[in-house]
Scaffold this motif. Structure first.
Motif, PDB file in Angstrom:
ATOM      1  N   GLY A   1       0.799  -1.216   0.000  1.00 51.12           N
ATOM      2  CA  GLY A   1       0.000   0.000   0.000  1.00 51.12           C
ATOM      3  C   GLY A   1       0.829   1.262   0.000  1.00 51.12           C
ATOM      4  N   VAL A   2       1.996   1.227  -0.627  1.00 53.31           N
ATOM      5  CA  VAL A   2       2.890   2.384  -0.660  1.00 53.31           C
ATOM      6  C   VAL A   2       2.373   3.420  -1.655  1.00 53.31           C
ATOM      7  CG1 VAL A   2       5.223   3.172  -1.200  1.00 53.31           C
ATOM      8  CG2 VAL A   2       4.883   0.992  -0.017  1.00 53.31           C
ATOM      9  N   LYS A   3       2.285   4.653  -1.194  1.00 50.18           N
ATOM     10  CA  LYS A   3       1.848   5.758  -2.077  1.00 50.18           C
ATOM     11  C   LYS A   3       2.711   6.973  -1.795  1.00 50.18           C
ATOM     12  CE  LYS A   3      -3.005   4.327  -2.375  1.00 50.18           C
ATOM     13  NZ  LYS A   3      -4.407   4.719  -2.097  1.00 50.18           N
ATOM     14  N   ILE A   4       3.041   7.685  -2.862  1.00 49.96           N
ATOM     15  CA  ILE A   4       3.816   8.917  -2.728  1.00 49.96           C
ATOM     16  C   ILE A   4       3.078  10.020  -3.451  1.00 49.96           C
ATOM     17  CG2 ILE A   4       5.995  10.075  -3.289  1.00 49.96           C
ATOM     18  CD1 ILE A   4       7.352   7.371  -3.110  1.00 49.96           C
ATOM     19  N   ASP A   5       2.794  11.088  -2.752  1.00 50.59           N
ATOM     20  CA  ASP A   5       2.061  12.206  -3.339  1.00 50.59           C
ATOM     21  C   ASP A   5       3.065  13.221  -3.877  1.00 50.59           C
ATOM     22  OD1 ASP A   5      -0.397  11.107  -2.603  1.00 50.59           O
ATOM     23  OD2 ASP A   5      -0.226  11.950  -0.583  1.00 50.59           O
ATOM     24  N   SER A   6       3.440  13.062  -5.115  1.00 50.52           N
ATOM     25  CA  SER A   6       4.345  14.031  -5.742  1.00 50.52           C
ATOM     26  C   SER A   6       4.242  13.932  -7.247  1.00 50.52           C
ATOM     27  CB  SER A   6       5.790  13.781  -5.304  1.00 50.52           C
ATOM     28  OG  SER A   6       6.249  12.538  -5.767  1.00 50.52           O
TER      29      SER A   6
END
Length: 320
Positions: free
Chosen positions: A315-320
């Motif tokens: 469930g890894v998410k990066i907001d960029s």
């Protein structure tokens, strides 16, 4: 004037396509992490040997940031003139799954040339902060104190980060992720005692393990590493599926002349046979890549798919 200039450029481009006297001037190698990280442990010796072999400098251009994707974007936009190359790796096959927007496409904007180094990841701790000498003892403590321990990484979406998430999934533990702008700063903070753990490529940790600044508890995979025969492997520690390899490869911007591509591939093969390179790689517990260009391209495609599955599970998410 325009016609003359165009003719000159056309003639120069023809020479580049034919390979000509490449390299006729210094060659630039973008390394997408700050100096002192795992990539540098292989880029610097490679650069030195390239200069010995060709008589021209291979300039290591460190461009850290955004888990290695900033440097990759810079390299993707560099002129495809045979004098610009990119040294990336595991981080860059992970990035497409964790970054919602990238300014480049690894398979579209680059031409894969060669695998340069492959080294297992290792679980290392600061011995002053983490007194445990075995992974089993550490896991007992971690499970008894969820959230107490933390681990550093080279940045969100890096192989260090995903290795940590995979470790958490397989051990059912809660360890806090502390991202840095590169493996070098993460490793230095581990040595300084500002973080507890790091899932690192053995190449960058090797000298510090040997000096006692950090302690290795486990090397990934099904067998011990010849450079560190006393460090148990993941299979021995009850984690047979924890197989994480940090690898480094060489790419060229899409459009780089085919003749230059082949000349660089030939140089990579020659460099791998040099005694200095053999010694440097062995010291870091690494294998020199022996894949063909086609095999390396297939490996990249397979790795992108493999890490996409890990990213989804964690469930890894990066907001960029």
């Amino acid at each position: 004037m325009g016609a003359v200039a165009a003719a000159g450029l056309s003639g120069w481009a023809g020479m580049a396509r034919a390979g000509g006297d490449w390299p006729a001037r210094p060659v630039n190698l973008v390394v997408p992490f700050p100096a002192g990280g795992g990539t540098d442990a292989f880029a610097r010796p490679f650069s030195s040997q390239f200069a010995k072999a060709t008589g021209k400098t291979l300039v290591v251009d460190n461009r850290g940031g955004a888990g290695g994707t900033l440097g990759a974007a810079i390299a993707a936009k560099a002129p495809a003139d045979g004098y610009n190359f990119f040294m990336g790796g595991t981080h860059h096959v992970i990035a497409p799954s964790v970054y919602p927007r990238l300014e480049y496409d690894l398979e579209r904007d680059f031409i894969p040339l060669a695998l340069l180094a492959s080294v297992p990841q290792v679980v290392v701790v600061n011995p002053k902060k983490v007194p445990h000498t075995t992974l089993q003892a550490l896991l007992t403590d971690v499970r008894a104190h969820p959230g107490k321990f933390n681990y550093a990484s080279a940045g969100p979406g890096s192989s260090h980060h995903l290795a940590g998430e995979l470790f958490k999934l397989q051990t059912h533990t809660d360890i806090t992720h502390i991202p840095y702008k590169g493996a070098g700063p993460a490793l230095q903070d581990l040595i300084a005692g500002n973080v507890d753990m790091l899932f690192d490529g053995l190449g960058s940790s090797a000298q510090h393990i040997k000096s006692g600044r950090i302690r290795a508890l486990m090397v990934a995979g099904a067998q011990r590493n010849p450079a560190f025969p006393d460090v148990p492997c993941a299979s021995e520690c009850g984690l047979p599926d924890f197989t994480v390899t940090t690898w480094y490869g060489l790419w060229a911007p899409r459009g780089t002349p085919a003749a230059v591509q082949q000349q660089m591939i030939d140089e990579v093969q020659k460099i791998g046979a040099a005694d200095d390179i053999k010694a440097a790689w062995a010291k870091n517990g690494a294998d020199y890549g022996r894949l063909s260009q086609q095999q390396f391209a297939a490996m990249i495609h397979s790795e992108i798919q493999r890490w996409a599955q890990v990213v989804k599970a964690a469930g890894v998410k990066i907001d960029s």
